[in-house]
Write a protein that holds these residues in place. Structure first.
Motif, short mmCIF file in Angstrom:
data_model
loop_
_atom_site.label_atom_id
_atom_site.label_comp_id
_atom_site.label_asym_id
_atom_site.label_seq_id
_atom_site.Cartn_x
_atom_site.Cartn_y
_atom_site.Cartn_z
N TYR A 125 -12.61 64.13 45.22
CA TYR A 125 -13.30 65.39 45.45
C TYR A 125 -14.11 65.86 44.25
O TYR A 125 -15.08 66.62 44.41
N GLY A 126 -13.75 65.43 43.05
CA GLY A 126 -14.59 65.75 41.90
C GLY A 126 -15.95 65.08 42.02
O GLY A 126 -17.00 65.68 41.80
N CYS A 127 -15.92 63.80 42.39
CA CYS A 127 -17.18 63.07 42.61
C CYS A 127 -17.97 63.68 43.76
O CYS A 127 -19.19 63.83 43.68
N ILE A 128 -17.26 64.05 44.83
CA ILE A 128 -17.94 64.61 46.01
C ILE A 128 -18.58 65.95 45.67
O ILE A 128 -19.69 66.26 46.13
N ARG A 129 -17.91 66.76 44.85
CA ARG A 129 -18.51 68.04 44.46
C ARG A 129 -19.85 67.82 43.76
O ARG A 129 -20.84 68.52 44.03
N ASN A 130 -19.91 66.83 42.86
CA ASN A 130 -21.15 66.57 42.14
C ASN A 130 -22.25 66.07 43.08
O ASN A 130 -23.43 66.37 42.88
N ILE A 131 -21.87 65.32 44.10
CA ILE A 131 -22.85 64.88 45.10
C ILE A 131 -23.33 66.08 45.91
O ILE A 131 -24.53 66.26 46.16
N ASN A 132 -22.38 66.93 46.32
CA ASN A 132 -22.74 68.12 47.10
C ASN A 132 -23.67 69.04 46.33
O ASN A 132 -24.54 69.71 46.91
N LEU A 133 -23.50 69.08 45.02
CA LEU A 133 -24.35 69.93 44.19
C LEU A 133 -25.81 69.51 44.30
O LEU A 133 -26.72 70.34 44.36
N LEU A 134 -26.04 68.20 44.36
CA LEU A 134 -27.42 67.72 44.52
C LEU A 134 -28.01 68.22 45.83
O LEU A 134 -29.16 68.67 45.86
N PHE A 135 -27.25 68.13 46.91
CA PHE A 135 -27.76 68.62 48.20
C PHE A 135 -28.10 70.11 48.13
O PHE A 135 -29.15 70.54 48.63
N GLU A 136 -27.24 70.88 47.52
CA GLU A 136 -27.47 72.31 47.43
C GLU A 136 -28.72 72.62 46.62
O GLU A 136 -29.55 73.45 47.02
N LYS A 137 -28.88 71.95 45.49
CA LYS A 137 -29.98 72.27 44.58
C LYS A 137 -31.34 71.77 45.09
O LYS A 137 -32.38 72.29 44.68
N LEU A 138 -31.31 70.78 45.97
CA LEU A 138 -32.57 70.25 46.48
C LEU A 138 -32.97 70.86 47.82
O LEU A 138 -34.04 70.55 48.35
N GLU A 139 -32.14 71.72 48.35
CA GLU A 139 -32.48 72.38 49.61
C GLU A 139 -33.57 73.41 49.37
O GLU A 139 -33.41 74.35 48.59
N ASP A 140 -34.71 73.24 50.03
CA ASP A 140 -35.86 74.16 49.88
C ASP A 140 -36.21 74.38 48.41
O ASP A 140 -36.46 75.50 47.97
N ASN A 141 -36.23 73.28 47.66
CA ASN A 141 -36.54 73.36 46.23
C ASN A 141 -38.05 73.36 46.04
O ASN A 141 -38.72 72.36 46.33
N PRO A 142 -38.62 74.46 45.54
CA PRO A 142 -40.09 74.55 45.40
C PRO A 142 -40.64 73.75 44.23
O PRO A 142 -41.84 73.48 44.17
N ALA A 143 -39.78 73.35 43.31
CA ALA A 143 -40.26 72.68 42.09
C ALA A 143 -40.43 71.18 42.27
O ALA A 143 -41.10 70.53 41.47
N ILE A 144 -39.81 70.61 43.30
CA ILE A 144 -39.85 69.16 43.52
C ILE A 144 -40.41 68.92 44.92
O ILE A 144 -39.99 69.57 45.88
N ASP A 145 -41.32 67.99 45.03
CA ASP A 145 -41.97 67.78 46.32
C ASP A 145 -40.97 67.32 47.37
O ASP A 145 -39.94 66.70 47.06
N ALA A 146 -41.26 67.62 48.62
CA ALA A 146 -40.34 67.39 49.72
C ALA A 146 -39.99 65.91 49.87
O ALA A 146 -38.83 65.56 50.17
N GLU A 147 -40.96 65.03 49.67
CA GLU A 147 -40.69 63.60 49.83
C GLU A 147 -39.67 63.11 48.81
O GLU A 147 -38.75 62.34 49.15
N THR A 148 -39.80 63.56 47.57
CA THR A 148 -38.84 63.18 46.53
C THR A 148 -37.46 63.75 46.84
O THR A 148 -36.44 63.06 46.70
N CYS A 149 -37.40 65.01 47.25
CA CYS A 149 -36.11 65.63 47.60
C CYS A 149 -35.41 64.84 48.70
O CYS A 149 -34.21 64.58 48.63
N THR A 150 -36.18 64.47 49.71
CA THR A 150 -35.60 63.71 50.82
C THR A 150 -35.06 62.37 50.35
O THR A 150 -33.97 61.94 50.74
N SER A 151 -35.81 61.68 49.50
CA SER A 151 -35.37 60.39 48.99
C SER A 151 -34.09 60.52 48.17
O SER A 151 -33.15 59.73 48.32
N LEU A 152 -34.03 61.52 47.30
CA LEU A 152 -32.84 61.73 46.48
C LEU A 152 -31.64 62.06 47.35
O LEU A 152 -30.53 61.54 47.12
N LYS A 153 -31.83 62.89 48.35
CA LYS A 153 -30.72 63.26 49.23
C LYS A 153 -30.27 62.07 50.08
O LYS A 153 -29.08 61.91 50.34
#
Length: 569
Positions: free
Chosen positions: A100-128
């Motif tokens: 769950y420690g590892c999963i929390r860090n993965i979940n954090l990426l999803f949260e921070k890239l949701e509707d992120n205006p600073a990073i283009d949508a294509e890159t966000c989708t690829s990272l997620k």
């Protein structure tokens, strides 16, 4: 992808300027806003997730679990060991896979890239999409051990109710599949350059096929619901066909597929590069005389050795050509690729003509317990120094497994012709002779049950020492039929002549054809105190007590003390 990206700070170039140093921020830190406000930093964060969560070689530390990945060969009939698991001595504190420690860090990426205006949508989708396969891997790693687990899909906050309950196993499988579908839909078929090794459509689809195979297997499906096998069949057939259409296939050399990196058989794995990312498989598996600081793992049992058929594909018990003294002759070529035996040529450390000796007295320091060593993925060119600095990549899923997963599903549904085609292809690549009937030693007209037996044997041989046999025995609930009440064996070669005399002639004798004159092999029992007794409740292990004690809503698994959670729901 070379696993080099451990610290965000490695990406920073800092200009000191001339202002007062006491006024500066911590120059060694990267702020939260910086990480999620720049695609390069966000990618570096994902790279760290890769480093923490990609599958690894057995014996390595794994994420935030308490212990290293065990050598799973010891938990089956492949090698010796696995005492508590195989002798029925586990407790409710024994099996701890808690990611769950590892999963929390993965979940954090999803949260921070949701509707992120600073990073283009294509890159966000690829990272997620890349993070999705990592989250699926971590949840699957727990579900196949315990059954249903709490499925937490966003970072928990202190204001949340942290006393979470276990999801039904069916719900967990659905969520894992959703992650893999998202990855499949949004990842490319391949990467190039420094990105080579990142997750692909192929990895997501093949992994989905494995998950569905598990869910259809008797561990999760004791009542044999046909719809699960149909679903698994469709996805694994799709994986076979789409991977083949995109350049994947059986690599011509069974031995070299571990050394020729990123060849067409590699579907998903972890890349290594000395000095930054190394593994200890070579050191742990080789004889101590040709290793450094690690040894004693993966010694093949006699039962494993005898599993290999003849080069004709016929079992040794049915072959007139089998010689129990010169047992290595005319065997399935995968035998000599996987097993080192007394007197065989094994040119470790680049030593031309080197012979491996396992007879009594030959190995004074940490001799093999079984009379054999494992050769698979053991690079003979490494000197002892480099055995604990191995750069050999780990292959978690290769195309041969995709084929075998598909064949098993087909056989379970009575489509034995499709299963025959797979087994023939794998045996042909291995170097087994086709025979006059073109059956590669396979019996004609097998029923579905007979075909399943043939496939499980083929998996045991083809995937030997790749961390698959133990999991196959669990998901097929085969411990009772294959191992319980039995003991494993090895051999103990002994000289027939004085050692002084042997040392004078050992470099000139053809032991491949005249072994019996100089040696006699005695049978040794490896399980000396107990017979194997893999308990029925071990197919779903107990949740460790420490997690129950900190979460009053966490149910224990049925079959264990106080257990109320049904892992089959």
């Amino acid at each position: 992808m070379n696993v080099k990206y451990f610290l965000f700070g490695s990406l920073l170039t800092v200009s000191m300027g001339c202002s007062d140093i006491l006024d500066k921020k911590d120059l060694s830190a990267v702020t939260d806003d910086q990480v999620w406000g720049d695609a390069k930093y966000a990618t570096a964060y994902l790279n760290r997730l890769y480093e923490r969560n990609l599958p690894k070689w057995d014996g390595e530390a794994d994420g935030d679990a308490d212990a290293a990945i065990p050598y799973f060969s010891a938990y089956s009939d492949e090698s010796e060991g696995g005492d508590a698991y195989l002798y029925g001595q586990l407790t409710t504190a024994s099996v701890d896979y808690w990611y769950y420690g590892c999963i929390r860090n993965i979940n954090l990426l999803f949260e921070k890239l949701e509707d992120n205006p600073a990073i283009d949508a294509e890159t966000c989708t690829s990272l997620k999409a890349q993070a999705s396969i990592l989250r699926a891997w971590r949840y699957f790693g727990m579900v196949r051990v315990y059954g249903g687990m709490p499925m937490i899909l966003r970072p928990q906050k202190l204001t949340d109710d942290l006393l979470v309950t276990r999801n039904k196993t069916s719900e967990c499988i659905d969520i894992i599949l959703q992650d893999l579908d998202y990855a499949y839909e949004n990842l490319p078929w391949s990467w190039t350059g420094d990105d080579l090794g990142r997750a692909t459509k192929a990895a997501a689809l093949a992994f989905k096929g494995r998950v569905l195979l598990y869910y259809a297997s008797p561990q999760f499906n004791p009542d044999n619901h046909t719809d699960r096998w149909e679903t698994a069949y469709k996805v694994n057939k799709q994986a076979k066909e789409e991977l083949e259409a995109n350049g994947y296939g059986l690599y011509p050399s069974y031995e070299n597929l571990w050394y020729d990196e990123m060849n067409k058989e590699v579907v998903w794995g972890r890349r290594y590069q000395e000095p930054g990312a190394v593994n200890y498989w070579n050191a742990s598996t080789r004889p101590i005389s040709e290793a450094q600081n690690h040894a004693g793992a993966n010694h093949p049992t006699l039962e494993m050795v005898e599993s290999y058929p003849m080069v004709t594909g016929v079992p040794i018990s049915e072959s007139k050509d089998y010689d129990p003294v010169l047992y290595w002759k005319n065997r399935d070529p995968r035998f000599k690729t996987t097993v080192a035996y007394n007197s065989c040529t094994w040119e470790l450390s680049g030593k031309s003509g080197r012979k491996q000796w396992t007879y009594v007295g030959a190995e004074l320091n940490m001799p093999t317990a079984t009379g054999f060593y494992c050769r698979k993925a053991v690079d003979p060119s490494y000197t002892p120094y480099y055995t604990e600095r191995s750069s050999t990549d780990w292959i978690e899923i290769r195309y041969a497994e995709v084929l075998l997963n598909y064949a098993e599903c087909a056989a379970m549904l009575g489509r034995t012709d499709e299963a025959y085609a797979v087994l023939k292809a794998i045996r042909e690549r291995a170097g087994i002779l086709a025979g006059n009937n073109g059956m590669y030693g396979l019996k004609e007209g097998m029923t579905s049950d007979q075909m399943i037996d043939a496939i499980m044997l083929e998996r045991k041989i083809e995937l030997a020492f790749e961390g698959k046999r133990y999991w196959d025995l669990r998901r097929r609930r085969m411990f009772a039929s294959e191992l319980n009440g039995k003991v494993r064996h090895g051999v103990q070669p002994k000289l027939n002549i004085p050692e002084e005399e042997f040392n004078k002639i050992k470099d000139t004798v053809d032991f491949e054809n005249d072994y019996g004159t100089y040696f006699r092999d005695s049978l040794v029992v490896l399980d000396k105190k107990f017979t194997i007794d893999f308990k029925d409740n071990y197919y779903f292990y107990a949740i460790p007590n420490k997690y129950l004690e900190t979460n009053s809503k966490m149910e224990q698994t049925q079959g264990w003390s106080g257990g109320t959670f049904n892992p089959l729901d």
